[in-house]
Design a protein around this motif. Sequence first.
Motif, PDB file in Angstrom:
ATOM      1  N   GLN A 158       2.068 -20.154 -22.763  1.00  0.00           N
ATOM      2  CA  GLN A 158       1.778 -18.775 -22.385  1.00  0.00           C
ATOM      3  C   GLN A 158       1.687 -17.982 -23.670  1.00  0.00           C
ATOM      4  OE1 GLN A 158       4.498 -16.962 -19.642  1.00  0.00           O
ATOM      5  NE2 GLN A 158       4.452 -18.670 -18.232  1.00  0.00           N
ATOM      6  N   GLY A 159       0.607 -17.249 -23.816  1.00  0.00           N
ATOM      7  CA  GLY A 159       0.484 -16.437 -25.019  1.00  0.00           C
ATOM      8  C   GLY A 159      -0.841 -15.722 -25.085  1.00  0.00           C
ATOM      9  N   SER A 160      -0.923 -14.821 -26.029  1.00  0.00           N
ATOM     10  CA  SER A 160      -2.145 -14.054 -26.236  1.00  0.00           C
ATOM     11  C   SER A 160      -3.026 -14.765 -27.245  1.00  0.00           C
ATOM     12  CB  SER A 160      -1.815 -12.664 -26.763  1.00  0.00           C
ATOM     13  OG  SER A 160      -1.131 -11.919 -25.796  1.00  0.00           O
ATOM     14  N   MET A 161      -4.329 -14.677 -27.016  1.00  0.00           N
ATOM     15  CA  MET A 161      -5.283 -15.156 -28.004  1.00  0.00           C
ATOM     16  C   MET A 161      -6.537 -14.306 -27.900  1.00  0.00           C
ATOM     17  SD  MET A 161      -6.674 -18.889 -26.638  1.00  0.00           S
ATOM     18  CE  MET A 161      -5.075 -19.662 -26.648  1.00  0.00           C
ATOM     19  N   PHE A 162      -7.258 -14.265 -29.009  1.00  0.00           N
ATOM     20  CA  PHE A 162      -8.493 -13.496 -29.023  1.00  0.00           C
ATOM     21  C   PHE A 162      -9.504 -14.100 -28.058  1.00  0.00           C
ATOM     22  CE2 PHE A 162      -6.886 -12.410 -33.340  1.00  0.00           C
ATOM     23  CZ  PHE A 162      -6.776 -11.042 -33.142  1.00  0.00           C
ATOM     24  N   VAL A 163     -10.514 -13.332 -27.736  1.00  0.00           N
ATOM     25  CA  VAL A 163     -11.510 -13.740 -26.755  1.00  0.00           C
ATOM     26  C   VAL A 163     -12.248 -15.012 -27.183  1.00  0.00           C
ATOM     27  CG1 VAL A 163     -13.650 -13.033 -25.625  1.00  0.00           C
ATOM     28  CG2 VAL A 163     -11.799 -11.410 -25.869  1.00  0.00           C
ATOM     29  N   ALA A 164     -12.677 -15.098 -28.434  1.00  0.00           N
ATOM     30  CA  ALA A 164     -13.460 -16.252 -28.890  1.00  0.00           C
ATOM     31  C   ALA A 164     -12.687 -17.565 -28.768  1.00  0.00           C
ATOM     32  CB  ALA A 164     -13.971 -16.041 -30.302  1.00  0.00           C
ATOM     33  N   PRO A 165     -11.445 -17.666 -29.267  1.00  0.00           N
ATOM     34  CA  PRO A 165     -10.705 -18.915 -29.090  1.00  0.00           C
ATOM     35  C   PRO A 165     -10.430 -19.232 -27.617  1.00  0.00           C
ATOM     36  CG  PRO A 165      -9.694 -17.592 -30.802  1.00  0.00           C
ATOM     37  CD  PRO A 165     -10.741 -16.751 -30.162  1.00  0.00           C
ATOM     38  N   TYR A 171     -18.851 -31.722 -25.601  1.00  0.00           N
ATOM     39  CA  TYR A 171     -17.413 -31.511 -25.787  1.00  0.00           C
ATOM     40  C   TYR A 171     -17.006 -31.842 -27.220  1.00  0.00           C
ATOM     41  CZ  TYR A 171     -12.425 -32.483 -25.606  1.00  0.00           C
ATOM     42  OH  TYR A 171     -11.073 -32.508 -25.877  1.00  0.00           O
ATOM     43  N   TYR A 172     -17.448 -32.991 -27.710  1.00  0.00           N
ATOM     44  CA  TYR A 172     -17.053 -33.402 -29.063  1.00  0.00           C
ATOM     45  C   TYR A 172     -17.686 -32.525 -30.133  1.00  0.00           C
ATOM     46  CZ  TYR A 172     -14.418 -37.233 -27.198  1.00  0.00           C
ATOM     47  OH  TYR A 172     -13.481 -37.966 -26.525  1.00  0.00           O
ATOM     48  N   ARG A 173     -18.879 -32.022 -29.887  1.00  0.00           N
ATOM     49  CA  ARG A 173     -19.475 -31.072 -30.823  1.00  0.00           C
ATOM     50  C   ARG A 173     -18.654 -29.786 -30.871  1.00  0.00           C
ATOM     51  NH1 ARG A 173     -26.037 -31.201 -30.257  1.00  0.00           N
ATOM     52  NH2 ARG A 173     -26.295 -33.367 -30.883  1.00  0.00           N
ATOM     53  N   LEU A 174     -18.224 -29.324 -29.709  1.00  0.00           N
ATOM     54  CA  LEU A 174     -17.392 -28.127 -29.667  1.00  0.00           C
ATOM     55  C   LEU A 174     -16.057 -28.389 -30.348  1.00  0.00           C
ATOM     56  CD1 LEU A 174     -16.858 -25.228 -28.833  1.00  0.00           C
ATOM     57  CD2 LEU A 174     -16.259 -26.063 -26.542  1.00  0.00           C
ATOM     58  N   ARG A 175     -15.474 -29.564 -30.143  1.00  0.00           N
ATOM     59  CA  ARG A 175     -14.207 -29.903 -30.821  1.00  0.00           C
ATOM     60  C   ARG A 175     -14.384 -29.861 -32.334  1.00  0.00           C
ATOM     61  NH1 ARG A 175      -9.439 -32.279 -28.318  1.00  0.00           N
ATOM     62  NH2 ARG A 175      -8.846 -32.411 -30.485  1.00  0.00           N
ATOM     63  N   ASP A 176     -15.503 -30.374 -32.826  1.00  0.00           N
ATOM     64  CA  ASP A 176     -15.769 -30.317 -34.268  1.00  0.00           C
ATOM     65  C   ASP A 176     -15.813 -28.873 -34.747  1.00  0.00           C
ATOM     66  OD1 ASP A 176     -15.873 -33.076 -34.407  1.00  0.00           O
ATOM     67  OD2 ASP A 176     -18.066 -33.173 -34.394  1.00  0.00           O
ATOM     68  N   TYR A 177     -16.434 -28.009 -33.965  1.00  0.00           N
ATOM     69  CA  TYR A 177     -16.507 -26.587 -34.321  1.00  0.00           C
ATOM     70  C   TYR A 177     -15.119 -25.948 -34.252  1.00  0.00           C
ATOM     71  CZ  TYR A 177     -17.856 -21.681 -34.263  1.00  0.00           C
ATOM     72  OH  TYR A 177     -17.966 -20.352 -34.541  1.00  0.00           O
ATOM     73  N   ILE A 178     -14.359 -26.276 -33.229  1.00  0.00           N
ATOM     74  CA  ILE A 178     -13.007 -25.737 -33.076  1.00  0.00           C
ATOM     75  C   ILE A 178     -12.147 -26.109 -34.282  1.00  0.00           C
ATOM     76  CG2 ILE A 178     -10.850 -26.011 -31.763  1.00  0.00           C
ATOM     77  CD1 ILE A 178     -12.610 -26.057 -29.214  1.00  0.00           C
ATOM     78  N   ASN A 179     -12.319 -27.320 -34.798  1.00  0.00           N
ATOM     79  CA  ASN A 179     -11.529 -27.770 -35.951  1.00  0.00           C
ATOM     80  C   ASN A 179     -11.778 -26.945 -37.206  1.00  0.00           C
ATOM     81  OD1 ASN A 179      -9.947 -29.835 -34.856  1.00  0.00           O
ATOM     82  ND2 ASN A 179     -11.677 -31.241 -34.899  1.00  0.00           N
ATOM     83  N   GLN A 180     -12.839 -26.155 -37.229  1.00  0.00           N
ATOM     84  CA  GLN A 180     -13.147 -25.308 -38.376  1.00  0.00           C
ATOM     85  C   GLN A 180     -12.625 -23.887 -38.209  1.00  0.00           C
ATOM     86  OE1 GLN A 180     -17.385 -25.454 -38.910  1.00  0.00           O
ATOM     87  NE2 GLN A 180     -17.438 -27.665 -38.649  1.00  0.00           N
ATOM     88  N   GLN A 181     -12.002 -23.597 -37.076  1.00  0.00           N
ATOM     89  CA  GLN A 181     -11.554 -22.248 -36.763  1.00  0.00           C
ATOM     90  C   GLN A 181     -10.107 -22.006 -37.215  1.00  0.00           C
ATOM     91  OE1 GLN A 181     -13.968 -20.168 -35.579  1.00  0.00           O
ATOM     92  NE2 GLN A 181     -15.133 -22.048 -35.946  1.00  0.00           N
ATOM     93  N   PRO A 182      -9.744 -20.743 -37.434  1.00  0.00           N
ATOM     94  CA  PRO A 182      -8.366 -20.434 -37.842  1.00  0.00           C
ATOM     95  C   PRO A 182      -7.321 -20.862 -36.810  1.00  0.00           C
ATOM     96  CG  PRO A 182      -9.776 -18.520 -38.161  1.00  0.00           C
ATOM     97  CD  PRO A 182     -10.596 -19.550 -37.439  1.00  0.00           C
ATOM     98  N   ASP A 183      -7.663 -20.853 -35.530  1.00  0.00           N
ATOM     99  CA  ASP A 183      -6.725 -21.228 -34.465  1.00  0.00           C
ATOM    100  C   ASP A 183      -6.846 -22.700 -34.080  1.00  0.00           C
ATOM    101  OD1 ASP A 183      -5.801 -18.610 -34.281  1.00  0.00           O
ATOM    102  OD2 ASP A 183      -7.347 -18.059 -32.822  1.00  0.00           O
ATOM    103  N   ALA A 184      -7.406 -23.518 -34.950  1.00  0.00           N
ATOM    104  CA  ALA A 184      -7.697 -24.917 -34.629  1.00  0.00           C
ATOM    105  C   ALA A 184      -6.461 -25.698 -34.180  1.00  0.00           C
ATOM    106  CB  ALA A 184      -8.330 -25.613 -35.825  1.00  0.00           C
ATOM    107  N   GLU A 185      -5.350 -25.515 -34.863  1.00  0.00           N
ATOM    108  CA  GLU A 185      -4.149 -26.290 -34.523  1.00  0.00           C
ATOM    109  C   GLU A 185      -3.695 -26.007 -33.095  1.00  0.00           C
ATOM    110  OE1 GLU A 185       0.363 -27.189 -36.154  1.00  0.00           O
ATOM    111  OE2 GLU A 185      -0.954 -25.898 -37.315  1.00  0.00           O
ATOM    112  N   LEU A 186      -3.619 -24.738 -32.748  1.00  0.00           N
ATOM    113  CA  LEU A 186      -3.206 -24.361 -31.392  1.00  0.00           C
ATOM    114  C   LEU A 186      -4.186 -24.880 -30.352  1.00  0.00           C
ATOM    115  CD1 LEU A 186      -1.545 -22.786 -29.283  1.00  0.00           C
ATOM    116  CD2 LEU A 186      -2.958 -20.796 -29.845  1.00  0.00           C
ATOM    117  N   LEU A 187      -5.477 -24.659 -30.588  1.00  0.00           N
ATOM    118  CA  LEU A 187      -6.473 -25.078 -29.606  1.00  0.00           C
ATOM    119  C   LEU A 187      -6.483 -26.593 -29.428  1.00  0.00           C
ATOM    120  CD1 LEU A 187      -9.398 -22.687 -30.568  1.00  0.00           C
ATOM    121  CD2 LEU A 187      -7.833 -22.481 -28.636  1.00  0.00           C
ATOM    122  N   CYS A 188      -6.404 -27.331 -30.512  1.00  0.00           N
ATOM    123  CA  CYS A 188      -6.406 -28.800 -30.406  1.00  0.00           C
ATOM    124  C   CYS A 188      -5.150 -29.299 -29.703  1.00  0.00           C
ATOM    125  CB  CYS A 188      -6.561 -29.431 -31.778  1.00  0.00           C
ATOM    126  SG  CYS A 188      -8.231 -29.224 -32.447  1.00  0.00           S
TER     127      CYS A 188
END
Length: 67
Positions: free
Chosen positions: A13-20, A46-63
Amino acid sequence: PDWFVVYAAKEYQGSMFVAPAGMLITAMALNQLSFWRDGELMAEMYYRLRDYINQQPDAELLCNLLD
């Protein structure tokens, strides 16, 4: 603006910005769709999006939420 996200399966449970939040929800949907018709295409997306997510500041949380 932030979104308040509740993900019971991961006890998160937590807040996150709209994009993440959007990336998280889209990745979850693509993962589920990969088991249906055209699953290979959905899995690739899905895997392309995961690759993009790994480049984001919130990558650890999202992964962590996606694993």
